[in-house]
Design a protein around this motif. Structure first.
Motif, PDB file in Angstrom:
ATOM      1  N   UNK A   1     -24.287  38.808  -9.029  1.00  0.00           N
ATOM      2  CA  UNK A   1     -25.132  39.468  -8.050  1.00  0.00           C
ATOM      3  C   UNK A   1     -25.531  40.839  -8.619  1.00  0.00           C
ATOM      4  N   UNK A   2     -26.811  41.151  -8.522  1.00  0.00           N
ATOM      5  CA  UNK A   2     -27.283  42.450  -8.981  1.00  0.00           C
ATOM      6  C   UNK A   2     -27.343  43.405  -7.792  1.00  0.00           C
ATOM      7  N   UNK A   3     -26.611  44.508  -7.927  1.00  0.00           N
ATOM      8  CA  UNK A   3     -26.543  45.523  -6.880  1.00  0.00           C
ATOM      9  C   UNK A   3     -27.275  46.755  -7.365  1.00  0.00           C
ATOM     10  N   UNK A   4     -28.270  47.169  -6.610  1.00  0.00           N
ATOM     11  CA  UNK A   4     -29.073  48.342  -6.938  1.00  0.00           C
ATOM     12  C   UNK A   4     -28.547  49.537  -6.151  1.00  0.00           C
ATOM     13  N   UNK A   5     -28.186  50.584  -6.856  1.00  0.00           N
ATOM     14  CA  UNK A   5     -27.634  51.795  -6.247  1.00  0.00           C
ATOM     15  C   UNK A   5     -28.708  52.866  -6.283  1.00  0.00           C
ATOM     16  N   UNK A   6     -29.068  53.397  -5.137  1.00  0.00           N
ATOM     17  CA  UNK A   6     -30.158  54.362  -5.035  1.00  0.00           C
ATOM     18  C   UNK A   6     -29.784  55.775  -5.427  1.00  0.00           C
ATOM     19  N   UNK A   7     -28.963  55.919  -6.448  1.00  0.00           N
ATOM     20  CA  UNK A   7     -28.545  57.231  -6.937  1.00  0.00           C
ATOM     21  C   UNK A   7     -27.911  57.075  -8.310  1.00  0.00           C
ATOM     22  N   UNK A   8     -27.996  58.138  -9.105  1.00  0.00           N
ATOM     23  CA  UNK A   8     -27.303  58.174 -10.390  1.00  0.00           C
ATOM     24  C   UNK A   8     -26.082  59.095 -10.325  1.00  0.00           C
ATOM     25  N   UNK A   9     -25.713  59.519  -9.120  1.00  0.00           N
ATOM     26  CA  UNK A   9     -24.546  60.376  -8.949  1.00  0.00           C
ATOM     27  C   UNK A   9     -23.286  59.570  -9.282  1.00  0.00           C
ATOM     28  N   UNK A  10     -22.472  60.050 -10.228  1.00  0.00           N
ATOM     29  CA  UNK A  10     -21.281  59.291 -10.646  1.00  0.00           C
ATOM     30  C   UNK A  10     -20.311  58.965  -9.511  1.00  0.00           C
ATOM     31  N   UNK A  11     -20.141  59.856  -8.551  1.00  0.00           N
ATOM     32  CA  UNK A  11     -19.223  59.592  -7.434  1.00  0.00           C
ATOM     33  C   UNK A  11     -19.737  58.426  -6.587  1.00  0.00           C
ATOM     34  N   UNK A  12     -21.042  58.355  -6.385  1.00  0.00           N
ATOM     35  CA  UNK A  12     -21.617  57.266  -5.592  1.00  0.00           C
ATOM     36  C   UNK A  12     -21.561  55.943  -6.348  1.00  0.00           C
ATOM     37  N   UNK A  13     -21.830  55.971  -7.629  1.00  0.00           N
ATOM     38  CA  UNK A  13     -21.754  54.753  -8.448  1.00  0.00           C
ATOM     39  C   UNK A  13     -20.326  54.217  -8.440  1.00  0.00           C
ATOM     40  N   UNK A  14     -19.367  55.085  -8.654  1.00  0.00           N
ATOM     41  CA  UNK A  14     -17.954  54.694  -8.661  1.00  0.00           C
ATOM     42  C   UNK A  14     -17.563  54.072  -7.318  1.00  0.00           C
ATOM     43  N   UNK A  15     -18.059  54.642  -6.234  1.00  0.00           N
ATOM     44  CA  UNK A  15     -17.747  54.136  -4.898  1.00  0.00           C
ATOM     45  C   UNK A  15     -18.272  52.720  -4.701  1.00  0.00           C
ATOM     46  N   UNK A  16     -19.499  52.478  -5.096  1.00  0.00           N
ATOM     47  CA  UNK A  16     -20.089  51.137  -4.933  1.00  0.00           C
ATOM     48  C   UNK A  16     -19.342  50.127  -5.809  1.00  0.00           C
ATOM     49  N   UNK A  17     -19.047  50.500  -7.034  1.00  0.00           N
ATOM     50  CA  UNK A  17     -18.315  49.594  -7.922  1.00  0.00           C
ATOM     51  C   UNK A  17     -16.929  49.267  -7.358  1.00  0.00           C
ATOM     52  N   UNK A  18     -16.262  50.249  -6.785  1.00  0.00           N
ATOM     53  CA  UNK A  18     -14.938  50.004  -6.194  1.00  0.00           C
ATOM     54  C   UNK A  18     -15.033  49.079  -4.989  1.00  0.00           C
ATOM     55  N   UNK A  19     -16.059  49.251  -4.182  1.00  0.00           N
ATOM     56  CA  UNK A  19     -16.201  48.436  -2.973  1.00  0.00           C
ATOM     57  C   UNK A  19     -16.565  46.990  -3.294  1.00  0.00           C
ATOM     58  N   UNK A  20     -17.297  46.785  -4.367  1.00  0.00           N
ATOM     59  CA  UNK A  20     -17.726  45.434  -4.753  1.00  0.00           C
ATOM     60  C   UNK A  20     -16.882  44.867  -5.888  1.00  0.00           C
ATOM     61  N   UNK A  21     -15.700  45.420  -6.132  1.00  0.00           N
ATOM     62  CA  UNK A  21     -14.905  45.020  -7.301  1.00  0.00           C
ATOM     63  C   UNK A  21     -14.463  43.563  -7.264  1.00  0.00           C
ATOM     64  N   UNK A  22     -14.488  42.925  -6.113  1.00  0.00           N
ATOM     65  CA  UNK A  22     -14.089  41.518  -6.020  1.00  0.00           C
ATOM     66  C   UNK A  22     -15.273  40.565  -6.230  1.00  0.00           C
ATOM     67  N   UNK A  23     -16.430  41.114  -6.569  1.00  0.00           N
ATOM     68  CA  UNK A  23     -17.615  40.326  -6.897  1.00  0.00           C
ATOM     69  C   UNK A  23     -17.874  40.415  -8.399  1.00  0.00           C
ATOM     70  N   UNK A  24     -18.499  39.391  -8.923  1.00  0.00           N
ATOM     71  CA  UNK A  24     -19.001  39.453 -10.297  1.00  0.00           C
ATOM     72  C   UNK A  24     -20.401  40.032 -10.182  1.00  0.00           C
ATOM     73  N   UNK A  25     -20.528  41.337 -10.438  1.00  0.00           N
ATOM     74  CA  UNK A  25     -21.787  42.028 -10.161  1.00  0.00           C
ATOM     75  C   UNK A  25     -22.289  42.802 -11.359  1.00  0.00           C
ATOM     76  N   UNK A  26     -23.598  42.951 -11.369  1.00  0.00           N
ATOM     77  CA  UNK A  26     -24.270  43.865 -12.291  1.00  0.00           C
ATOM     78  C   UNK A  26     -24.728  45.037 -11.427  1.00  0.00           C
ATOM     79  N   UNK A  27     -24.477  46.244 -11.895  1.00  0.00           N
ATOM     80  CA  UNK A  27     -24.848  47.445 -11.144  1.00  0.00           C
ATOM     81  C   UNK A  27     -25.967  48.165 -11.876  1.00  0.00           C
ATOM     82  N   UNK A  28     -26.978  48.544 -11.114  1.00  0.00           N
ATOM     83  CA  UNK A  28     -28.081  49.312 -11.671  1.00  0.00           C
ATOM     84  C   UNK A  28     -28.219  50.583 -10.843  1.00  0.00           C
TER      85      UNK A  28
END
Length: 170
Positions: free
Chosen positions: A1-28
């Motif tokens: 699943x491709x998850x698009x994050x509407x920010x390049x802020x490292x704290x926000x990216x880390x948060x989304x990755x942690x929340x979706x860690x049980x998915x096989x995801x690509x983060x952009x």
């Protein structure tokens, strides 16, 4: 699943990755404007910023969902509270919205925000550090490191994921 994050802020990216860690995801991570004031001064404005980032991410790139996370403040009778909100957007469905924990900002910080300054630069001056918003954030400073900005946004992102899973259960 491709998850698009509407920010390049490292704290926000880390948060989304942690929340979706049980998915096989690509983060952009994308630099999507919130389309609200650089310092949102209400829950409503902060929510709008999160929704705008999520919708903007999904509109500009190919992905399954867009996530927007936004920090702001809310004025109350007790003082100015730090707040954070998130939105998850899927094509053709209403946004999923979640809010996080709040802490009262010290008056010495709040007065600058009420005067029109943005929290990030105020905190940088206050702490004599750079880019507090990309690291521990104001919440990390004022909770003595017990909770940092990524932790706060991870809580919101997990609320979004849970609602997403509930809505899409089969």
């Amino acid at each position: 699943m491709k998850i698009l994050i509407g920010s390049k802020n490292p704290a926000k990216i880390k948060a989304v990755q942690a929340a979706f860690n049980h998915y096989s995801s690509e983060y952009v991570a994308l630099d999507i404007p919130s389309l609200v004031n650089s310092q949102p001064l209400s829950d409503r404005e902060t929510i709008e910023g999160a929704i705008n980032r999520a919708k903007g991410a999904l509109a500009t790139h190919d992905g399954k969902i867009g996530i927007g996370l936004e920090g702001g403040v809310e004025k109350t009778d007790f003082g100015l509270f730090l707040c954070n909100w998130g939105a998850l957007v899927e094509e053709g469905k209403p946004p999923i919205i979640a809010g996080g924990a709040r802490i009262l900002l010290p008056e010495e910080i709040a007065k600058h925000l009420i005067a029109g300054e943005e929290l990030g630069p105020v905190m940088d001056r206050f702490t004599r550090k750079e880019n507090i918003r990309h690291h521990e954030g104001a919440v990390g400073i004022f909770t003595n490191g017990q909770i940092n900005r990524a932790d706060m946004f991870t809580h919101v992102a997990k609320l979004l994921v849970g609602q997403y899973e509930y809505r899409n259960r089969k």
